[in-house]
Design a protein around this motif. Sequence first.
Motif, PDB file in Angstrom:
ATOM      1  N   ALA A   6     -14.552   9.037 -11.820  1.00 48.35           N
ATOM      2  CA  ALA A   6     -14.507  10.331 -12.274  1.00 48.35           C
ATOM      3  C   ALA A   6     -13.128  10.725 -11.986  1.00 48.35           C
ATOM      4  CB  ALA A   6     -15.377  11.111 -11.487  1.00 48.35           C
ATOM      5  N   ILE A   7     -12.192  10.407 -11.012  1.00 48.31           N
ATOM      6  CA  ILE A   7     -11.161  10.798 -10.952  1.00 48.31           C
ATOM      7  C   ILE A   7     -10.178  10.436 -12.109  1.00 48.31           C
ATOM      8  CG2 ILE A   7      -8.961  10.502  -9.575  1.00 48.31           C
ATOM      9  CD1 ILE A   7     -10.982  10.083  -6.970  1.00 48.31           C
ATOM     10  N   VAL A   8     -10.297   8.929 -12.644  1.00 45.13           N
ATOM     11  CA  VAL A   8      -9.563   8.611 -13.620  1.00 45.13           C
ATOM     12  C   VAL A   8      -9.946   8.814 -15.059  1.00 45.13           C
ATOM     13  CG1 VAL A   8      -8.648   6.801 -11.924  1.00 45.13           C
ATOM     14  CG2 VAL A   8     -10.334   6.151 -13.439  1.00 45.13           C
ATOM     15  N   ARG A   9     -11.205   8.997 -15.153  1.00 44.72           N
ATOM     16  CA  ARG A   9     -11.732   9.230 -16.593  1.00 44.72           C
ATOM     17  C   ARG A   9     -10.844  10.081 -17.417  1.00 44.72           C
ATOM     18  NH1 ARG A   9     -18.260  10.710 -17.740  1.00 44.72           N
ATOM     19  NH2 ARG A   9     -18.324  10.025 -19.615  1.00 44.72           N
ATOM     20  N   ALA A  10     -10.391  11.009 -17.232  1.00 54.20           N
ATOM     21  CA  ALA A  10      -9.769  11.842 -18.477  1.00 54.20           C
ATOM     22  C   ALA A  10      -8.375  11.008 -18.988  1.00 54.20           C
ATOM     23  CB  ALA A  10      -9.393  13.112 -17.942  1.00 54.20           C
ATOM     24  N   GLN A  11      -7.908  10.565 -17.866  1.00 55.67           N
ATOM     25  CA  GLN A  11      -6.627   9.599 -18.273  1.00 55.67           C
ATOM     26  C   GLN A  11      -6.874   8.339 -18.866  1.00 55.67           C
ATOM     27  OE1 GLN A  11      -3.726  10.876 -18.008  1.00 55.67           O
ATOM     28  NE2 GLN A  11      -3.112  11.741 -15.932  1.00 55.67           N
ATOM     29  N   ALA A  12      -8.137   7.698 -18.456  1.00 52.22           N
ATOM     30  CA  ALA A  12      -8.487   6.513 -19.161  1.00 52.22           C
ATOM     31  C   ALA A  12      -8.793   6.779 -20.722  1.00 52.22           C
ATOM     32  CB  ALA A  12      -9.641   5.988 -18.403  1.00 52.22           C
ATOM     33  N   GLU A  13      -9.515   7.834 -21.054  1.00 51.21           N
ATOM     34  CA  GLU A  13     -10.074   8.206 -22.160  1.00 51.21           C
ATOM     35  C   GLU A  13      -8.751   8.543 -22.840  1.00 51.21           C
ATOM     36  OE1 GLU A  13     -12.920  11.236 -21.549  1.00 51.21           O
ATOM     37  OE2 GLU A  13     -14.697   9.896 -21.363  1.00 51.21           O
TER      38      GLU A  13
ATOM     39  N   GLN B 115       0.897   0.741  -9.446  1.00 51.54           N
ATOM     40  CA  GLN B 115       0.359  -0.349 -10.312  1.00 51.54           C
ATOM     41  C   GLN B 115      -1.237  -0.568 -10.170  1.00 51.54           C
ATOM     42  OE1 GLN B 115       3.507  -1.148  -8.553  1.00 51.54           O
ATOM     43  NE2 GLN B 115       4.076   0.166 -10.323  1.00 51.54           N
ATOM     44  N   VAL B 116      -1.998   0.090  -9.199  1.00 47.18           N
ATOM     45  CA  VAL B 116      -3.049  -0.218  -9.177  1.00 47.18           C
ATOM     46  C   VAL B 116      -3.886   0.941  -8.032  1.00 47.18           C
ATOM     47  CG1 VAL B 116      -5.105  -1.904  -8.109  1.00 47.18           C
ATOM     48  CG2 VAL B 116      -2.917  -2.726  -8.757  1.00 47.18           C
ATOM     49  N   PHE B 117      -4.982   1.252  -8.907  1.00 53.44           N
ATOM     50  CA  PHE B 117      -5.802   2.466  -8.021  1.00 53.44           C
ATOM     51  C   PHE B 117      -7.234   2.255  -7.952  1.00 53.44           C
ATOM     52  CE2 PHE B 117      -6.618   7.271  -8.214  1.00 53.44           C
ATOM     53  CZ  PHE B 117      -6.695   7.525  -6.959  1.00 53.44           C
ATOM     54  N   ASN B 118      -7.930   1.948  -6.640  1.00 57.94           N
ATOM     55  CA  ASN B 118      -8.974   1.827  -6.574  1.00 57.94           C
ATOM     56  C   ASN B 118      -9.756   3.138  -6.037  1.00 57.94           C
ATOM     57  OD1 ASN B 118     -10.889   0.178  -4.073  1.00 57.94           O
ATOM     58  ND2 ASN B 118     -11.704   0.620  -6.303  1.00 57.94           N
ATOM     59  N   SER B 119     -10.796   3.733  -7.045  1.00 62.86           N
ATOM     60  CA  SER B 119     -11.073   5.161  -6.841  1.00 62.86           C
ATOM     61  C   SER B 119     -12.471   5.257  -7.603  1.00 62.86           C
ATOM     62  CB  SER B 119      -9.947   6.256  -7.293  1.00 62.86           C
ATOM     63  OG  SER B 119     -10.009   6.359  -8.710  1.00 62.86           O
ATOM     64  N   ALA B 120     -12.918   6.484  -7.439  1.00 66.80           N
ATOM     65  CA  ALA B 120     -14.315   6.987  -8.071  1.00 66.80           C
ATOM     66  C   ALA B 120     -13.699   6.847  -9.679  1.00 66.80           C
ATOM     67  CB  ALA B 120     -14.548   8.291  -7.678  1.00 66.80           C
TER      68      ALA B 120
ATOM     69  N   LYS C 264       0.775  -1.104  -0.091  1.00 72.30           N
ATOM     70  CA  LYS C 264      -0.001  -0.107   0.000  1.00 72.30           C
ATOM     71  C   LYS C 264       0.894   1.135   0.029  1.00 72.30           C
ATOM     72  CE  LYS C 264      -3.358   2.576   2.561  1.00 72.30           C
ATOM     73  NZ  LYS C 264      -4.206   2.545   3.949  1.00 72.30           N
ATOM     74  N   VAL C 265       0.436   2.318  -0.690  1.00 64.75           N
ATOM     75  CA  VAL C 265       1.119   3.602  -0.961  1.00 64.75           C
ATOM     76  C   VAL C 265       0.166   4.535  -0.488  1.00 64.75           C
ATOM     77  CG1 VAL C 265       2.303   5.302  -2.424  1.00 64.75           C
ATOM     78  CG2 VAL C 265       2.827   2.880  -2.395  1.00 64.75           C
ATOM     79  N   PRO C 266       0.216   4.976   0.818  1.00 66.49           N
ATOM     80  CA  PRO C 266      -0.828   6.249   1.023  1.00 66.49           C
ATOM     81  C   PRO C 266      -0.710   7.675   0.437  1.00 66.49           C
ATOM     82  CG  PRO C 266       0.869   6.039   2.817  1.00 66.49           C
ATOM     83  CD  PRO C 266       1.236   4.966   1.473  1.00 66.49           C
ATOM     84  N   TYR C 267      -1.785   8.142   0.177  1.00 64.66           N
ATOM     85  CA  TYR C 267      -1.615   9.359  -0.610  1.00 64.66           C
ATOM     86  C   TYR C 267      -2.750  10.604   0.479  1.00 64.66           C
ATOM     87  CZ  TYR C 267       0.727   7.651  -4.680  1.00 64.66           C
ATOM     88  OH  TYR C 267       1.627   7.349  -5.825  1.00 64.66           O
ATOM     89  N   ARG C 268      -2.331  11.450   0.361  1.00 65.62           N
ATOM     90  CA  ARG C 268      -3.414  12.726   0.855  1.00 65.62           C
ATOM     91  C   ARG C 268      -4.225  13.198  -0.331  1.00 65.62           C
ATOM     92  NH1 ARG C 268      -1.929  14.912   5.668  1.00 65.62           N
ATOM     93  NH2 ARG C 268       0.147  14.449   6.490  1.00 65.62           N
ATOM     94  N   ASP C 269      -3.676  13.066  -1.414  1.00 63.77           N
ATOM     95  CA  ASP C 269      -4.562  13.675  -2.623  1.00 63.77           C
ATOM     96  C   ASP C 269      -4.657  12.493  -3.638  1.00 63.77           C
ATOM     97  OD1 ASP C 269      -5.165  15.152  -4.534  1.00 63.77           O
ATOM     98  OD2 ASP C 269      -3.510  16.605  -4.728  1.00 63.77           O
ATOM     99  N   PRO C 270      -5.858  12.286  -4.244  1.00 64.91           N
ATOM    100  CA  PRO C 270      -6.195  11.355  -5.061  1.00 64.91           C
ATOM    101  C   PRO C 270      -5.701  11.843  -6.478  1.00 64.91           C
ATOM    102  CG  PRO C 270      -8.011  12.428  -4.739  1.00 64.91           C
ATOM    103  CD  PRO C 270      -7.093  12.852  -3.436  1.00 64.91           C
ATOM    104  N   VAL C 271      -5.412  13.058  -6.730  1.00 66.24           N
ATOM    105  CA  VAL C 271      -4.848  13.537  -8.077  1.00 66.24           C
ATOM    106  C   VAL C 271      -3.321  13.029  -8.367  1.00 66.24           C
ATOM    107  CG1 VAL C 271      -4.133  15.475  -9.530  1.00 66.24           C
ATOM    108  CG2 VAL C 271      -6.282  15.361  -8.313  1.00 66.24           C
ATOM    109  N   THR C 272      -2.762  13.161  -7.095  1.00 70.92           N
ATOM    110  CA  THR C 272      -1.249  12.859  -7.184  1.00 70.92           C
ATOM    111  C   THR C 272      -1.101  11.172  -7.327  1.00 70.92           C
ATOM    112  OG1 THR C 272      -0.749  14.498  -5.481  1.00 70.92           O
ATOM    113  CG2 THR C 272       0.813  12.743  -5.820  1.00 70.92           C
ATOM    114  N   ALA C 273      -2.019  10.572  -6.640  1.00 72.64           N
ATOM    115  CA  ALA C 273      -2.243   9.143  -6.855  1.00 72.64           C
ATOM    116  C   ALA C 273      -2.318   8.779  -8.433  1.00 72.64           C
ATOM    117  CB  ALA C 273      -3.150   8.368  -6.134  1.00 72.64           C
ATOM    118  N   LEU C 274      -3.038   9.376  -8.988  1.00 76.78           N
ATOM    119  CA  LEU C 274      -3.694   9.155 -10.314  1.00 76.78           C
ATOM    120  C   LEU C 274      -2.430   9.581 -11.228  1.00 76.78           C
ATOM    121  CD1 LEU C 274      -5.452   8.663 -12.631  1.00 76.78           C
ATOM    122  CD2 LEU C 274      -6.352  10.999 -12.674  1.00 76.78           C
ATOM    123  N   ASN C 275      -1.757  10.769 -10.994  1.00 75.93           N
ATOM    124  CA  ASN C 275      -0.432  10.918 -11.670  1.00 75.93           C
ATOM    125  C   ASN C 275       0.625   9.814 -11.761  1.00 75.93           C
ATOM    126  OD1 ASN C 275      -1.491  13.455 -12.736  1.00 75.93           O
ATOM    127  ND2 ASN C 275      -0.590  14.706 -10.928  1.00 75.93           N
ATOM    128  N   ASP C 276       0.944   9.186 -10.402  1.00 77.09           N
ATOM    129  CA  ASP C 276       1.760   8.362 -10.337  1.00 77.09           C
ATOM    130  C   ASP C 276       1.106   6.832 -11.103  1.00 77.09           C
ATOM    131  OD1 ASP C 276       3.391  10.058  -8.847  1.00 77.09           O
ATOM    132  OD2 ASP C 276       3.002   8.994  -6.882  1.00 77.09           O
TER     133      ASP C 276
END
Length: 222
Positions: free
Chosen positions: A108-115, A101-106, A82-94
């Motif tokens: 909406a947070i990953v949508r732009a990067q997925a598209e 390697q794995v991000f469990n989130s809403a 586990k890698v703890p983050y204060r900010d989900p945007v930072t986690a998404l960038n990483d």
Amino acid sequence: FPAHTYLHPKPPYDPNDLSPIARVTTTIVSMSVPAVLNINSMKDLIARAKAEPGQLTWATVTGATDFVFAGWLKMDGLDMLKVPYRDPVTALNDLSENRIQVFNSAYAIVRAQAEAGRVRVLAVTNRERAEAIPNIPTVAEVGAPGLLFDGLVGMYGTRDLPNEVRARIAADIKEIAADPAIRTRIIATGQGVTPCTSAELAAAIAGHSRGLEAAPTALVVK
């Protein structure tokens, strides 16, 4: 909400003081990996985790998803760091750079990067497929039911709120959600349109609680 008693020894409120009024929407919760990894499905992810114990890293948005994901690893005998983050945007960038390697989130947070093709969504943890991404399977469909988590979004009130008031609010929400323009805008935010009554929301919350109780008692969340 159902996970607060697990995550916080002394919540700053008494859950018994609150009572459901109506469900409004459902947040789409996704399991995502970097597109550069040769992981195209939950089956691939589980196989990689078993082949490389302790080598894959994961992050979630702090809260119930944290608890559910850790519980799933424990129940399925998987070892990820586990890698703890204060900010989900930072986690998404990483995530997009394969630093995790794995991000469990809403979703909406990953949508732009997925598209944009930088992140791959493997599954949604919701009970049903999401209208916004109907080609993405649920975790139950792909053999990971321990990750089941519906992002309930609802309205709550005090225990003494009259039933007729609850029913009127729920009916108003259902009528508003039926408007095609409103529905389209809600779906665009990464949510499902799922209005329901106070009794149905209470049943959904009870289902959440049962799912959380299924996590191993040996799991310690601090």
